[in-house]
Design a protein around this motif. Structure first.
Motif, PDB file in Angstrom:
ATOM      1  N   TYR A  31      26.714  36.047  45.314  1.00  0.00           N
ATOM      2  CA  TYR A  31      27.769  35.041  45.223  1.00  0.00           C
ATOM      3  C   TYR A  31      28.812  35.423  44.174  1.00  0.00           C
ATOM      4  CZ  TYR A  31      24.898  31.912  48.084  1.00  0.00           C
ATOM      5  OH  TYR A  31      24.176  31.356  49.118  1.00  0.00           O
ATOM      6  N   LEU A  32      28.373  35.973  43.062  1.00  0.00           N
ATOM      7  CA  LEU A  32      29.323  36.387  42.029  1.00  0.00           C
ATOM      8  C   LEU A  32      30.220  37.503  42.537  1.00  0.00           C
ATOM      9  CD1 LEU A  32      30.330  36.205  39.104  1.00  0.00           C
ATOM     10  CD2 LEU A  32      28.549  37.852  38.478  1.00  0.00           C
ATOM     11  N   THR A  33      29.624  38.516  43.165  1.00  0.00           N
ATOM     12  CA  THR A  33      30.408  39.633  43.706  1.00  0.00           C
ATOM     13  C   THR A  33      31.354  39.155  44.796  1.00  0.00           C
ATOM     14  OG1 THR A  33      28.539  41.115  43.233  1.00  0.00           O
ATOM     15  CG2 THR A  33      30.249  41.926  44.716  1.00  0.00           C
ATOM     16  N   SER A  34      30.849  38.314  45.692  1.00  0.00           N
ATOM     17  CA  SER A  34      31.664  37.819  46.797  1.00  0.00           C
ATOM     18  C   SER A  34      32.824  36.967  46.293  1.00  0.00           C
ATOM     19  CB  SER A  34      30.793  37.009  47.761  1.00  0.00           C
ATOM     20  OG  SER A  34      31.558  36.443  48.800  1.00  0.00           O
ATOM     21  N   PHE A  35      32.548  36.103  45.302  1.00  0.00           N
ATOM     22  CA  PHE A  35      33.611  35.227  44.803  1.00  0.00           C
ATOM     23  C   PHE A  35      34.702  36.031  44.097  1.00  0.00           C
ATOM     24  CE2 PHE A  35      35.430  32.648  41.359  1.00  0.00           C
ATOM     25  CZ  PHE A  35      35.959  31.600  42.093  1.00  0.00           C
ATOM     26  N   VAL A  36      34.318  36.964  43.257  1.00  0.00           N
ATOM     27  CA  VAL A  36      35.314  37.770  42.532  1.00  0.00           C
ATOM     28  C   VAL A  36      36.146  38.599  43.515  1.00  0.00           C
ATOM     29  CG1 VAL A  36      35.610  39.638  40.871  1.00  0.00           C
ATOM     30  CG2 VAL A  36      33.955  37.825  40.416  1.00  0.00           C
ATOM     31  N   ALA A  37      35.478  39.251  44.483  1.00  0.00           N
ATOM     32  CA  ALA A  37      36.202  40.061  45.462  1.00  0.00           C
ATOM     33  C   ALA A  37      37.086  39.186  46.356  1.00  0.00           C
ATOM     34  CB  ALA A  37      35.219  40.863  46.309  1.00  0.00           C
ATOM     35  N   GLY A  38      36.551  38.029  46.787  1.00  0.00           N
ATOM     36  CA  GLY A  38      37.343  37.137  47.633  1.00  0.00           C
ATOM     37  C   GLY A  38      38.549  36.574  46.914  1.00  0.00           C
TER      38      GLY A  38
END
Length: 400
Positions: free
Chosen positions: A144-151
């Motif tokens: 979720y952290l990776t996805s949120f930052v990338a998104g």
């Protein structure tokens, strides 16, 4: 087969607004990539890759991290091997009725009390350890952290991030950037991996709601990609990831017994969840898909189906918000959080199981309890000796 799919499944009135045709969706070279149904086939191998990565992550990173943070597992008494009881436990019920207990006692030659004790130990044996729950929460936190930052990085400069009406300008002929294409593929692959592993994951109080959430999310991501609702779909995924980050890190610290930090994160999570799921999601996203979109095209099947999925998610948001507010009430009036945040409460158990759990503490806690009891007994012995000595001394003058 292809002709049948083109005739029934890929009918234009299902996927694109009236007055548009599939041939109008073809992109010329240099215009970008238009979403195609066959792109979603890549999400299945991605889901299997996620499952493999999770297996490696939990053993290489999550388990050592749990030891560093001080996560401790309860010592559980293993049930003795009794084939007849084991077969009944797996094939019939984990909590036998009184009549079934009597019947099993006659078959095994054991008392009713021993039968009930065996089933309690067996149920406790199947309960997930704190380390297992910590590994699950840490894996989701990383994604979720990776996805949120990338998104967020891919959306911060887009016009529809600031003005949601831009989601529909030029629809349905809207090219999809490579970043948003992978954002969709990875998100759908991740939720598909969660659905595939749901049988081995920790089963919580809202297990059924979680399954419905995963299925609705997969349908929502898949349908929005095929119908080219990619712009609004990226906003939906970003809103959900924002609060899930805090939820998972709060679970991790809860299992590590970092009470003060966990209480702070719970308050922060409650604020973010209530704002994003009960205000931003309905007022910004559902409003633009339900109301604003009709300014750009006439309603069609995809319009109703997409909004129906969004309302399913919103119903789940309301249910989880109720659980969170109930915990906020306990936190405000009791002074501490009972259990884990949102969905981390285990399935309810009977009173006997709770008593059994009360006796299943860590070795350190047992050692402390034994030491305190020994100290209490020693003090009692000293006090008794002093009392006896005082009584003897008081009797000596009278005797003399």
């Amino acid at each position: 087969m292809e002709a049948l799919l083109n005739e029934w499944l890929w009918r234009e009135e299902f996927w694109i607004p009236p007055g548009n045709h599939w041939k109008d969706m073809e992109m010329k070279e240099g215009e970008g990539h238009f979403p195609l149904p066959r792109d979603l086939m890549y999400t299945l191998p991605l889901a299997l890759i996620f499952i493999a990565l999770r297996y490696i992550f939990e053993r290489v990173i999550a388990i050592p991290l749990s030891k560093v943070l001080g996560v401790k597992d309860r010592i559980r008494i293993r049930a003795p091997s009794i084939p007849k009881l084991e077969a009944f436990y797996k094939q019939h019920s984990q909590q036998p009725s009184q009549s079934e207990v009597v019947g099993l006692g006659k078959q095994c030659g054991l008392s009713q009390r021993k039968i009930q004790t065996w089933f309690r130990h067996r149920r406790n044996q199947d309960r997930p350890s704190n380390t297992k729950k910590f590994c699950e929460a840490s894996w989701r936190f990383v994604f979720y952290l990776t996805s949120f930052v990338a998104g967020l990085g891919s959306l911060i400069d887009t016009p529809w991030f600031w003005d949601q009406s831009e989601c529909w300008r030029g629809y349905p002929k809207q090219p999809v950037s490579e970043a948003h294409y992978w954002y969709y593929m990875l998100e759908m692959g991740f939720y598909l991996s969660l659905l595939l592993s749901v049988s081995v994951d920790v089963k919580r109080k809202d297990f059924k709601e979680q399954v419905v959430h995963h299925i609705a999310t997969i349908f929502l991501i898949g349908f929005s990609y095929i119908a080219n609702y990619v712009r609004v779909g990226t906003l939906v995924m970003l809103v959900h990831d924002s609060s899930d980050i805090i939820l998972e890190v709060g679970k991790m610290l809860h299992y590590a017994l970092w009470t003060t930090t966990c209480d702070f994160l719970f308050v922060l999570f409650a604020l973010v969840f209530l704002v994003t799921r009960l205000y931003v999601f309905p007022s910004r996203i559902i409003h633009t898909t339900l109301i604003v979109s009709m300014e750009f095209f006439e309603p069609f099947f995809g319009y109703y189906f997409f909004n129906a999925l969004l309302f399913v998610l919103q119903a789940l948001h309301v249910y989880w918000a109720y659980l969170i507010l109930r915990m906020v009430y306990r936190f405000a009036f009791v002074g501490k959080i009972e259990g884990d945040v949102r969905s981390d409460e285990e399935s309810p158990v009977d009173d006997n199981d709770e008593e059994e759990d009360g006796g299943e503490c860590s070795w350190e806690q047992r050692k402390d309890a034994i030491n305190s009891r020994l100290a209490s007994l020693a003090n009692n012995c000293v006090l008794n000796n002093l009392t006896n000595q005082t009584n003897i001394n008081s009797r000596v003058p009278k005797t003399r």
